[in-house]
Design an enzyme around this catalytic site. Structure first.
Site, PDB file in Angstrom:
ATOM      1  N   GLY A   9       0.838  -1.206   0.000  1.00 37.25           N
ATOM      2  CA  GLY A   9       0.000   0.000   0.000  1.00 37.25           C
ATOM      3  C   GLY A   9       0.869   1.251   0.000  1.00 37.25           C
ATOM      4  O   GLY A   9       0.530   2.271   0.602  1.00 37.25           O
ATOM      5  N   GLY A  12      -0.470   4.816  -1.124  1.00 34.07           N
ATOM      6  CA  GLY A  12      -1.601   5.414  -0.416  1.00 34.07           C
ATOM      7  C   GLY A  12      -1.214   6.609   0.438  1.00 34.07           C
ATOM      8  O   GLY A  12      -0.063   7.057   0.428  1.00 34.07           O
ATOM      9  N   GLN A  13      -2.201   7.115   1.167  1.00 35.97           N
ATOM     10  CA  GLN A  13      -1.987   8.337   1.948  1.00 35.97           C
ATOM     11  C   GLN A  13      -0.885   8.147   2.997  1.00 35.97           C
ATOM     12  O   GLN A  13      -0.007   8.992   3.133  1.00 35.97           O
ATOM     13  CB  GLN A  13      -3.304   8.764   2.618  1.00 35.97           C
ATOM     14  CG  GLN A  13      -3.247  10.166   3.198  1.00 35.97           C
ATOM     15  CD  GLN A  13      -4.366  10.467   4.190  1.00 35.97           C
ATOM     16  OE1 GLN A  13      -5.099   9.568   4.619  1.00 35.97           O
ATOM     17  NE2 GLN A  13      -4.498  11.722   4.563  1.00 35.97           N
ATOM     18  N   ASP A  35       2.456  -1.868  -4.366  1.00 32.88           N
ATOM     19  CA  ASP A  35       1.056  -1.404  -4.408  1.00 32.88           C
ATOM     20  C   ASP A  35       0.444  -1.970  -5.677  1.00 32.88           C
ATOM     21  O   ASP A  35       1.161  -2.525  -6.521  1.00 32.88           O
ATOM     22  CB  ASP A  35       0.988   0.138  -4.406  1.00 32.88           C
ATOM     23  CG  ASP A  35      -0.343   0.645  -3.846  1.00 32.88           C
ATOM     24  OD1 ASP A  35      -1.399   0.246  -4.355  1.00 32.88           O
ATOM     25  OD2 ASP A  35      -0.314   1.442  -2.891  1.00 32.88           O
ATOM     26  N   ILE A  36      -0.877  -1.760  -5.838  1.00 28.66           N
ATOM     27  CA  ILE A  36      -1.484  -2.131  -7.120  1.00 28.66           C
ATOM     28  C   ILE A  36      -1.537  -0.915  -8.039  1.00 28.66           C
ATOM     29  O   ILE A  36      -1.944  -1.005  -9.180  1.00 28.66           O
ATOM     30  CB  ILE A  36      -2.890  -2.769  -6.959  1.00 28.66           C
ATOM     31  CG1 ILE A  36      -3.790  -1.884  -6.096  1.00 28.66           C
ATOM     32  CG2 ILE A  36      -2.785  -4.158  -6.376  1.00 28.66           C
ATOM     33  CD1 ILE A  36      -5.241  -2.345  -6.067  1.00 28.66           C
ATOM     34  N   ASP A  53      -0.237  -7.337  -5.573  1.00 30.02           N
ATOM     35  CA  ASP A  53      -1.592  -7.395  -5.040  1.00 30.02           C
ATOM     36  C   ASP A  53      -1.551  -8.341  -3.845  1.00 30.02           C
ATOM     37  O   ASP A  53      -1.280  -9.529  -3.994  1.00 30.02           O
ATOM     38  CB  ASP A  53      -2.536  -7.931  -6.135  1.00 30.02           C
ATOM     39  CG  ASP A  53      -3.978  -7.996  -5.644  1.00 30.02           C
ATOM     40  OD1 ASP A  53      -4.210  -7.785  -4.432  1.00 30.02           O
ATOM     41  OD2 ASP A  53      -4.863  -8.255  -6.477  1.00 30.02           O
ATOM     42  N   TYR A 144     -16.338  -1.101   7.518  1.00 30.30           N
ATOM     43  CA  TYR A 144     -14.925  -0.783   7.732  1.00 30.30           C
ATOM     44  C   TYR A 144     -14.559  -0.992   9.211  1.00 30.30           C
ATOM     45  O   TYR A 144     -13.555  -1.637   9.544  1.00 30.30           O
ATOM     46  CB  TYR A 144     -14.686   0.663   7.300  1.00 30.30           C
ATOM     47  CG  TYR A 144     -13.302   1.191   7.537  1.00 30.30           C
ATOM     48  CD1 TYR A 144     -12.239   0.774   6.762  1.00 30.30           C
ATOM     49  CD2 TYR A 144     -13.064   2.146   8.524  1.00 30.30           C
ATOM     50  CE1 TYR A 144     -10.972   1.286   6.962  1.00 30.30           C
ATOM     51  CE2 TYR A 144     -11.802   2.666   8.734  1.00 30.30           C
ATOM     52  CZ  TYR A 144     -10.751   2.235   7.955  1.00 30.30           C
ATOM     53  OH  TYR A 144      -9.500   2.743   8.153  1.00 30.30           O
ATOM     54  N   LYS A 148     -12.008  -3.640  10.928  1.00 31.86           N
ATOM     55  CA  LYS A 148     -10.858  -3.228  11.745  1.00 31.86           C
ATOM     56  C   LYS A 148     -10.923  -3.881  13.135  1.00 31.86           C
ATOM     57  O   LYS A 148      -9.897  -4.307  13.673  1.00 31.86           O
ATOM     58  CB  LYS A 148     -10.817  -1.694  11.885  1.00 31.86           C
ATOM     59  CG  LYS A 148     -10.367  -0.981  10.605  1.00 31.86           C
ATOM     60  CD  LYS A 148      -8.932  -1.312  10.228  1.00 31.86           C
ATOM     61  CE  LYS A 148      -8.438  -0.555   9.017  1.00 31.86           C
ATOM     62  NZ  LYS A 148      -7.135  -1.034   8.523  1.00 31.86           N
TER      63      LYS A 148
HETATM   64  N1  SER Z   1      -9.896   8.016   8.156  1.00 30.54           N
HETATM   65  C1  SER Z   1     -10.560   6.776   7.981  1.00 30.54           C
HETATM   66  C2  SER Z   1     -11.829   6.909   7.266  1.00 30.54           C
HETATM   67  O1  SER Z   1     -12.411   7.952   7.322  1.00 30.54           O
HETATM   68  C3  SER Z   1     -10.838   6.175   9.317  1.00 30.54           C
HETATM   69  O2  SER Z   1      -9.857   5.293   9.643  1.00 30.54           O
HETATM   70  O3  SER Z   1     -12.266   5.973   6.677  1.00 30.54           O
END
Ligand code: SER
Length: 319
Positions: A9, A12-13, A35-36, A53, A144, A148
């Site tokens: 990843g 990503g951010q 990353d992909i 991946d 999500y 987690k």
């Molecule tokens: N910043 C993330 C989101 O908004 C939360 O972990 O999905």
């Protein structure tokens, strides 16, 4: 022996900033970005990058063996807003990828440390909202958050059952200028800066009084590295640590931006992400991370706002 670090990843951010910091610590050639999608140029130019991946565990295993990987940072995930659009797919990606990484760490002794990000999304509407403790009611209502929370349980399971040293942080909303997030509920706090610089106005998808825990990326990277550098004996949490930075509402953030851009205006048009935000804490109690890791955030709202505006202006000047 040299550490060889795999970052999954990396585009990503978090990944796009963490890779550069890890390369500074371990040496460019020892940090394998994957990353992909293609990461920013500085990652491509400064060390190894490969398309990977994480759902392809054969490729993952080959990669780990071939490059003698000793640490894995698994950052790939579908964030909260996007996950609500495709719940089952998001669940499969978030869970299966974590299990694959934990399995690799269990199978190969050389992999002696794993990092995996959790989130404030593990909390839900029945959790105390102010100064949410480490141990508390956890009934997340988003897919999500459910993924987690389950992931945290799996991390602790692999630690207790197999001795896999996996470490984790419940990140608050992360604010950064290098790479935008995508599909998260806290993303407004990044978008607002771009809109302020570019247009002088922003339409916010959360309402003005929605208070959420947030953190500037430099603090998040430091929190991550500091946690990974702790001796295992010092850690009392093997699921995921609460860490706190700052808490603010869209209205408070807009006021802070107005100190730099006086005419800045914000309209509020809450969408489906309002319900997600309403289910999350307002602020986080991170006293255990402070005791175990000496954690303390450095960026408050004014300092973060100043850096964000300065860096985003620079970006626009370049383009
Ligand atoms: N910043 C993330 C989101 O908004 C939360 O972990 O999905």
């Amino acid at each position: 022996m040299a550490e060889n670090v795999l970052v999954i990843g990396a585009a990503g951010q978090i990944g796009s900033e963490l890779v550069m910091e890890l390369r500074r610590i371990y040496g460019n050639e020892h940090v394998f970005a994957t990353d992909i999608k293609q990461p920013p140029a500085d990652i491509m130019d400064s060390g190894p990058f490969q398309f990977l991946d994480v759902m392809d565990d054969k490729h993952l295993i080959h990669f780990v063996v071939r490059n003698k990987i000793s640490q894995i940072y698994h950052l790939a995930a579908v964030l909260s807003g996007n996950a609500e659009r495709l719940p089952i797919q998001a669940w499969n990606i978030n869970m299966e990828s974590l299990i694959k990484v934990l399995e690799v760490a269990r199978m190969f002794e050389e992999v002696h440390k794993v990092f995996w990000p959790s989130s404030i999304a593990v909390f839900g509407p029945t959790t105390p909202k102010e100064n949410t403790p480490q141990l508390t009611v956890m009934e997340p209502t988003t897919v999500y958050g459910i993924s987690k929370l389950a992931g945290e349980r799996w991390c602790e399971y692999y630690y207790r059952r197999y001795g896999v040293d996996v470490r984790s942080i419940r990140y608050p909303g992360l604010i950064s200028y290098k790479t935008e997030a995508g599909g998260g509920t806290t993303d407004y706090a990044v978008e607002i800066f771009y809109a302020a610089v570019k247009n002088g106005s922003y339409t916010c998808f959360l309402n003005k009084d929605t208070r959420l825990p947030m953190m500037f990326m430099a603090d998040a990277i430091r929190a991550t590295i500091e946690l990974m550098e702790q001796p295992l004996e010092k850690l009392s949490i093997h699921s995921s640590y609460n860490v706190a930075g700052i808490s603010f509402t869209p209205d408070e953030l807009a006021s802070e931006i107005r100190k730099h851009i006086p005419g800045f205006t914000v309209n509020y048009k809450p969408d489906f992400r309002q319900a997600i935000a309403d289910s999350w804490p307002h602020s986080i109690d991170d006293s255990i991370a402070r005791q175990n890791n000496g954690w303390k955030h450095e960026y408050d709202l004014p300092r973060m706002t100043e850096v964000m505006l300065r860096e985003i202006r620079k970006k626009f000047q370049k383009n």
